[in-house]
Design a protein around this motif. Structure first.
Motif, mmCIF file in Angstrom:
data_model
loop_
_atom_site.group_PDB
_atom_site.id
_atom_site.type_symbol
_atom_site.label_atom_id
_atom_site.label_comp_id
_atom_site.label_asym_id
_atom_site.label_seq_id
_atom_site.Cartn_x
_atom_site.Cartn_y
_atom_site.Cartn_z
ATOM 1 N N ILE A 131 27.175 -13.230 6.297
ATOM 2 C CA ILE A 131 25.815 -13.735 6.524
ATOM 3 C C ILE A 131 24.850 -13.215 5.461
ATOM 4 O O ILE A 131 25.183 -12.308 4.685
ATOM 5 N N SER A 132 23.643 -13.782 5.449
ATOM 6 C CA SER A 132 22.616 -13.370 4.473
ATOM 7 C C SER A 132 21.411 -12.734 5.163
ATOM 8 O O SER A 132 20.341 -12.631 4.558
ATOM 9 N N SER A 133 21.563 -12.298 6.421
ATOM 10 C CA SER A 133 20.472 -11.629 7.139
ATOM 11 C C SER A 133 20.452 -10.154 6.758
ATOM 12 O O SER A 133 21.413 -9.428 7.042
ATOM 13 N N PRO A 134 19.378 -9.675 6.122
ATOM 14 C CA PRO A 134 19.361 -8.283 5.678
ATOM 15 C C PRO A 134 19.033 -7.314 6.804
ATOM 16 O O PRO A 134 18.451 -7.692 7.818
ATOM 17 N N ASP A 135 19.424 -6.072 6.613
ATOM 18 C CA ASP A 135 18.912 -4.995 7.454
ATOM 19 C C ASP A 135 17.559 -4.605 6.898
ATOM 20 O O ASP A 135 17.359 -4.583 5.673
ATOM 21 N N LEU A 136 16.622 -4.290 7.770
ATOM 22 C CA LEU A 136 15.274 -3.913 7.344
ATOM 23 C C LEU A 136 14.967 -2.490 7.788
ATOM 24 O O LEU A 136 15.222 -2.126 8.934
ATOM 25 N N PRO A 161 14.564 19.595 -1.378
ATOM 26 C CA PRO A 161 14.675 18.133 -1.350
ATOM 27 C C PRO A 161 15.459 17.647 -0.142
ATOM 28 O O PRO A 161 16.477 18.246 0.234
ATOM 29 N N VAL A 162 14.977 16.599 0.475
ATOM 30 C CA VAL A 162 15.682 15.941 1.578
ATOM 31 C C VAL A 162 15.933 14.494 1.161
ATOM 32 O O VAL A 162 15.038 13.817 0.661
ATOM 33 N N THR A 163 17.164 14.040 1.343
ATOM 34 C CA THR A 163 17.523 12.669 0.962
ATOM 35 C C THR A 163 17.461 11.766 2.186
ATOM 36 O O THR A 163 18.148 12.020 3.182
ATOM 37 N N LEU A 164 16.631 10.747 2.130
ATOM 38 C CA LEU A 164 16.488 9.805 3.236
ATOM 39 C C LEU A 164 17.120 8.464 2.854
ATOM 40 O O LEU A 164 16.760 7.884 1.821
ATOM 41 N N ALA A 165 18.029 7.987 3.688
ATOM 42 C CA ALA A 165 18.638 6.675 3.442
ATOM 43 C C ALA A 165 17.661 5.575 3.848
ATOM 44 O O ALA A 165 17.171 5.555 4.973
ATOM 45 N N LEU A 166 17.376 4.674 2.927
ATOM 46 C CA LEU A 166 16.475 3.558 3.213
ATOM 47 C C LEU A 166 17.221 2.240 3.390
ATOM 48 O O LEU A 166 16.599 1.197 3.551
ATOM 49 N N SER A 167 18.535 2.287 3.343
ATOM 50 C CA SER A 167 19.318 1.054 3.474
ATOM 51 C C SER A 167 20.582 1.326 4.277
ATOM 52 O O SER A 167 20.917 2.486 4.559
ATOM 53 N N LYS A 168 21.263 0.254 4.643
ATOM 54 C CA LYS A 168 22.496 0.365 5.427
ATOM 55 C C LYS A 168 23.582 -0.467 4.751
ATOM 56 O O LYS A 168 23.363 -1.632 4.413
ATOM 57 N N ASP A 224 0.846 -1.197 0.000
ATOM 58 C CA ASP A 224 0.000 0.000 0.000
ATOM 59 C C ASP A 224 0.885 1.251 0.000
ATOM 60 O O ASP A 224 1.559 1.502 -0.977
ATOM 61 N N ASP A 225 0.951 2.000 1.097
ATOM 62 C CA ASP A 225 1.791 3.202 1.112
ATOM 63 C C ASP A 225 3.008 3.046 2.032
ATOM 64 O O ASP A 225 3.668 4.027 2.355
ATOM 65 N N MET A 226 3.307 1.809 2.419
ATOM 66 C CA MET A 226 4.448 1.560 3.306
ATOM 67 C C MET A 226 5.547 0.840 2.520
ATOM 68 O O MET A 226 5.295 -0.200 1.904
ATOM 69 N N VAL A 227 6.743 1.421 2.516
ATOM 70 C CA VAL A 227 7.857 0.792 1.808
ATOM 71 C C VAL A 227 8.785 0.119 2.818
ATOM 72 O O VAL A 227 9.183 0.713 3.815
ATOM 73 N N TYR A 228 9.075 -1.161 2.561
ATOM 74 C CA TYR A 228 10.017 -1.937 3.366
ATOM 75 C C TYR A 228 11.252 -2.185 2.495
ATOM 76 O O TYR A 228 11.133 -2.705 1.384
ATOM 77 N N VAL A 229 12.416 -1.811 2.999
ATOM 78 C CA VAL A 229 13.655 -2.047 2.252
ATOM 79 C C VAL A 229 14.498 -3.061 3.007
ATOM 80 O O VAL A 229 14.779 -2.898 4.195
ATOM 81 N N ALA A 230 14.870 -4.121 2.304
ATOM 82 C CA ALA A 230 15.752 -5.147 2.863
ATOM 83 C C ALA A 230 17.021 -5.155 2.015
ATOM 84 O O ALA A 230 16.925 -5.219 0.785
#
Length: 364
Positions: A277-282, A224-231, A196-202
C-alpha cells in the motif's frame, strides 16, 4: 370598555405631532442653540471616529508584533545532502530540500508563519518512481495544504499528507501503466514537513528519519538522545505480513512474493494487488531548543549504521576541535562536513547500495 379605545391611532398621532411642530415658530436664540448642539454632535462624532481609528491602528500594530515575535521564535532550519552511488550501476535515490516552502503554497493558514519540507526517496526496479515522487509529491502537498482561517490545523495537515501520498502513488501508477512496456519501478518515501516548530514525518518503506535531542543527565552534563521519527515497513513485521496475506500475497525470505523488500511504497503496481500500500505512517514532534539536527536517509545508511551510531558520528564531527582551525570555519561548514563524511563512511563500511543522507540543522 376597552381602555385602548381612548388612545389615538398611530397615524393620527404622528400626523398631529408633526403638524404642531411645524406650526410653532422658533426664536433666534433657539435656532442658535440648535446650531450649537448640531456642531457639538458633529465634533463628538469626529472625536469618536478618531479614537476608533487609533484603536484599530494599535490593534493592527499589536497583531504585527505578535506575528513578528512568533517568526523570531521559530527554529532556523538548514538542509545539507550527500549522495553516493556505491557499487550500483545506477543512482536510484532522489531527494528534495525546501527550507522555505512558501513559494509553492498559494496561502498559509492564518496561524502559520513558515513551512519547510525535506524528503528522501529510495527507488528500486529503476529510478523513475523516486524521481517522479521527488518532482511531484511536494506540489501535490501544496495543492492540498490547508489555508485561510482554519481550525484544527493539525488534523488537516495529517489528512493532507495521507491524501498527498495516495494522489502521488495513483498518478505514478497511471503513468507507469500507460508505458509500453509498463514501468515496474517503486520507491520508498520519507518526508519531513516542518510547520513552524512542529515536524510531521510521513514515511513508506525502510528509509528513516531520526532526531538528535540533547537532554540533561544526572551528572549535569547534556547527553544526546536519539528519537525515531519514522516506522519501517517490511514484510517481516507481523502487521505488514498479515495485511499482505489477507490480500492474497505471500512472504518468502522476508520479501513480498519472495521479491519485494518493502511492504509499502510508491509505485510497484504489480504488487498493489498483493497488499502493498501507499498509506504512510505519520509521526509528529514539536521541536525545542534542545534539538540539534534531523537525519533523513535511505536504508543504504542504516544497513551499516544504527540510528544511535549515526547521531553520535555526526555529533563527533560537529564537536571536532580541529575544524575550528580550518580557514572559513562556520557552523554551516561543520554540518556540511558531517553530512558528507557520514555518507562516505557508510560506503567505506561496505554498503554496496546507493546512500543518500539529508542532514537538517536546527537552531533557535
Amino acid at each position: 370598555m376597552d381602555l385602548f379605545d381612548d388612545l389615538p391611532e398611530p397615524a393620527q398621532t404622528s400626523g398631529s405631532v408633526s403638524a404642531v411642530v411645524k406650526a410653532q415658530p422658533q426664536s433666534a436664540e433657539e435656532e442658535k442653540e440648535e446650531e450649537r448642539s448640531a456642531k457639538r454632535k458633529r465634533e463628538d462624532a469626529k472625536c469618536h471616529a478618531d479614537i476608533k481609528e487609533e484603536e484599530e491602528e494599535e490593534k493592527e500594530e499589536e497583531r504585527g508584533e505578535i506575528k513578528k515575535v512568533c517568526k523570531e521564535g521559530l527554529p532556523v532550519l538548514k538542509g545539507y545532502v550527500a549522495a553516493r552511488r556505491g557499487e550500483r550501476e545506477e543512482m536510484q535515490d532522489a531527494h528534495v530540500l525546501l527550507p522555505d516552502m512558501s513559494n509553492c503554497l498559494s496561502a498559509l493558514p492564518a496561524q502559520v508563519s513558515r513551512v519547510s519540507y525535506f524528503a528522501v526517496f529510495d527507488g528500486h526496479g529503476g529510478a523513475r518512481a523516486s524521481q517522479f515522487a521527488a518532482e511531484q509529491l511536494h506540489h501535490n502537498l501544496a495543492k492540498k495544504f490547508p489555508c485561510g482561517d482554519t481550525e484544527n490545523v493539525d488534523k488537516l495537515i495529517k489528512k493532507c499528507l495521507l491524501d498527498t501520498f495516495r494522489q502521488t502513488d495513483e498518478d505514478f501508477l497511471k503513468k507507469a501503466s500507460s508505458q509500453k512496456p509498463a514501468w515496474k519501478d517503486g520507491s520508498t518515501a520519507t518526508c519531513a514537513l516542518v510547520v513552524d516548530d512542529m515536524v510531521y514525518v510521513a514515511n513508506l518503506g525502510d528509509s528513516r528519519a531520526v532526531l538528535c535531542r540533547m537532554e540533561a543527565a544526572a551528572d549535569g552534563q547534556r547527553r544526546p538522545v536519539t528519537l525515531a521519527l519514522s516506522k519501517e515497513h517490511n514484510p517481516t513485521i507481523y502487521e505488514e505480513r498479515m495485511r499482505i496475506q489477507r490480500a492474497g500475497g505471500t512472504v518468502r525470505d522476508g520479501r513480498v512474493l519472495g521479491v519485494l523488500e518493502v511492504s509499502r511504497s510508491i509505485g510497484d503496481g504489480q504488487y498493489k494487488r498483493c497488499g502493498v500500500i501507499s498509506s504512510p505512517d505519520l509521526r509528529r514532534c514539536q521541536l525545542t531548543a534542545n534539538d540539534r539536527f534531523i537525519i533523513l536517509a535511505c536504508d543504504g545508511l542504516f544497513k551499516v549504521f544504527s540510528a544511535d551510531e549515526a547521531v553520535k558520528f555526526v555529533l563527533g564531527i560537529l564537536q571536532e576541535e580541529s575544524m575550528e582551525q580550518r580557514p572559513g570555519f562556520t557552523d554551516e561548514g561543520r554540518f556540511e562536513a558531517a553530512c558528507q563524511q557520514l555518507a562516505s563512511e557508510a560506503v567505506r563500511r561496505g554498503c554496496a547500495d546507493n546512500v543518500t543522507v539529508i542532514l537538517v540543522s536546527i537552531g533557535f
